[in-house]
Write an enzyme that holds these catalytic residues in place. Structure first.
Site, PDB file in Angstrom:
ATOM      1  N   GLU A  55       1.335 -24.961 -10.732  1.00  0.00           N
ATOM      2  CA  GLU A  55       1.927 -26.242 -11.104  1.00  0.00           C
ATOM      3  C   GLU A  55       3.048 -26.647 -10.158  1.00  0.00           C
ATOM      4  OE1 GLU A  55       1.295 -24.032 -15.112  1.00  0.00           O
ATOM      5  OE2 GLU A  55       1.466 -23.530 -12.981  1.00  0.00           O
ATOM      6  N   CYS A  78       3.866 -22.000 -17.945  1.00  0.00           N
ATOM      7  CA  CYS A  78       4.768 -20.959 -18.436  1.00  0.00           C
ATOM      8  C   CYS A  78       6.063 -21.571 -18.978  1.00  0.00           C
ATOM      9  CB  CYS A  78       5.072 -19.946 -17.338  1.00  0.00           C
ATOM     10  SG  CYS A  78       6.038 -20.596 -15.966  1.00  0.00           S
ATOM     11  N   GLU A 253     -18.047   0.956  -8.526  1.00  0.00           N
ATOM     12  CA  GLU A 253     -19.212   0.970  -7.636  1.00  0.00           C
ATOM     13  C   GLU A 253     -20.057   2.227  -7.753  1.00  0.00           C
ATOM     14  OE1 GLU A 253     -19.492  -0.293  -3.716  1.00  0.00           O
ATOM     15  OE2 GLU A 253     -18.170  -2.022  -3.901  1.00  0.00           O
ATOM     16  N   ALA A 256     -23.484   7.625 -10.614  1.00  0.00           N
ATOM     17  CA  ALA A 256     -24.034   7.667 -11.952  1.00  0.00           C
ATOM     18  C   ALA A 256     -23.033   8.208 -12.966  1.00  0.00           C
ATOM     19  CB  ALA A 256     -25.311   8.499 -11.954  1.00  0.00           C
TER      20      ALA A 256
END
Length: 319
Positions: A55, A78, A253, A256
């Site tokens: 803003e 804010c 990322e 497993a």
């Protein structure tokens, strides 16, 4: 007619807010547009390090022309003063705006409705339509503020026969260049990126961003392990340890083990599954309990994109 215009300008602000992510941390990536007589007279997004706010940038650009204009902003302005800058609700009030349209309210207790209250006290017209695109763009901030956990995306590259790596743990390269470029784009939008200890030892990944112009957006590197880690890495012993670190967007990322650990604790918000035509014949399975679609139950396919020769499937939790 006004509602349609509001939705259109908020959509434009939500798109602009992408420029702030993730460099605005620890603040949310917000964007603001000042519109008068249908013309943009000021725009801005949260700058690196969190200041100045969107803003403040947009209103400074608009200057005196902001009087009587409408400010479109993705998040409630804010209400708290800071050594780093004034409260945006106060700036909006001083600018003589006719209206403020904020996409969503701010969950930060220092603002949480107080920004709107200040605007009303100043006689400024106010609308907060709970815009879906603004909420989506700020989901990581909202999740961090309300739960302490970041928005977490799990990325996996799968072979046509459902493996993420060979039996020895190596996986270079399953997907082609186009898919890998998209992964780098996702890295550039994350505060931190995490892999499991096995992936770190087997692949020694750099996990940086190698897209031209975005190299400076490489995320913090985390590894899920109880052992020692190389310099430049931070160890996370348990997925729950990710809470309270001020992260808004985490990219997991693999491999497993890390994927299963985060899924088991219901800490994943989005799945990115890159499917390759390559076949291994044998290897390490992506998921311990895949459903008919090849992903665990409880996930909903929301998008599919082609990165020839690969395909990306995007899933969200079906809550």
């Amino acid at each position: 007619m006004r509602d349609n215009d509001d939705a259109r300008w908020l959509a434009a602000a939500a798109g602009l807010a992408e420029r702030a992510r993730p460099l605005s941390r620890p603040n949310p990536g917000v964007a603001a547009i000042v519109v008068k007589h249908g013309i943009v007279i000021g725009r801005g997004w949260t700058r690196p390090g969190g200041r100045p706010h969107a803003e403040a940038v947009a209103l400074a650009q608009a200057g005196e022309a902001a009087r009587g204009a409408t400010l479109y902003v993705t998040l409630e302005p804010c209400a708290h003063e800071s050594e780093r800058g004034p409260a945006c609700a106060q700036l909006a009030a001083a600018a003589g705006l006719a209206r403020v349209v904020a996409g969503i309210g701010d969950p930060d207790p220092r603002t949480a409705g107080q920004g709107f209250a200040r605007l009303r006290e100043a006689g400024i017209g106010l609308a907060c339509p709970d815009d879906g695109r603004c909420r989506e763009g700020l989901h990581g901030y909202i999740r961090s503020k309300t739960t302490g956990f970041p928005e977490t995306t799990l990325k996996l590259a799968l072979t046509a026969d459902g493996f993420i790596a060979r039996k020895d743990g190596t996986s270079k390269w399953i997907t082609g260049e186009a898919a890998r470029a998209h992964v780098h784009r996702e890295r550039a939008r994350a505060d931190a990126i995490l892999v499991g200890g096995g992936t770190l030892r087997a692949d020694d990944p750099s996990l940086d961003v190698r897209l031209p112009g975005l190299e400076g957006r490489s995320p913090q590197r985390l590894v899920l392990t109880s052992g020692e880690v190389p310099r430049g890495w931070t160890a996370i012993v348990r997925p729950s340890d990710i809470a309270g670190r001020g992260l808004q967007h985490l990219l997991v990322e693999g491999g497993a083990g890390a994927a299963e650990a985060f899924l088991a604790q219901d800490l994943v918000d989005r799945l990115l599954v890159y499917r390759s035509p390559v076949e291994f014949g044998d290897g390490i399975a992506a998921f311990q309990h895949p459903g008919p679609a090849g992903v665990p139950a409880g996930w909903r396919l929301v998008d599919r994109r082609a990165f020839a020769p690969d395909t990306l499937e995007i899933y969200e939790r079906a809550r």
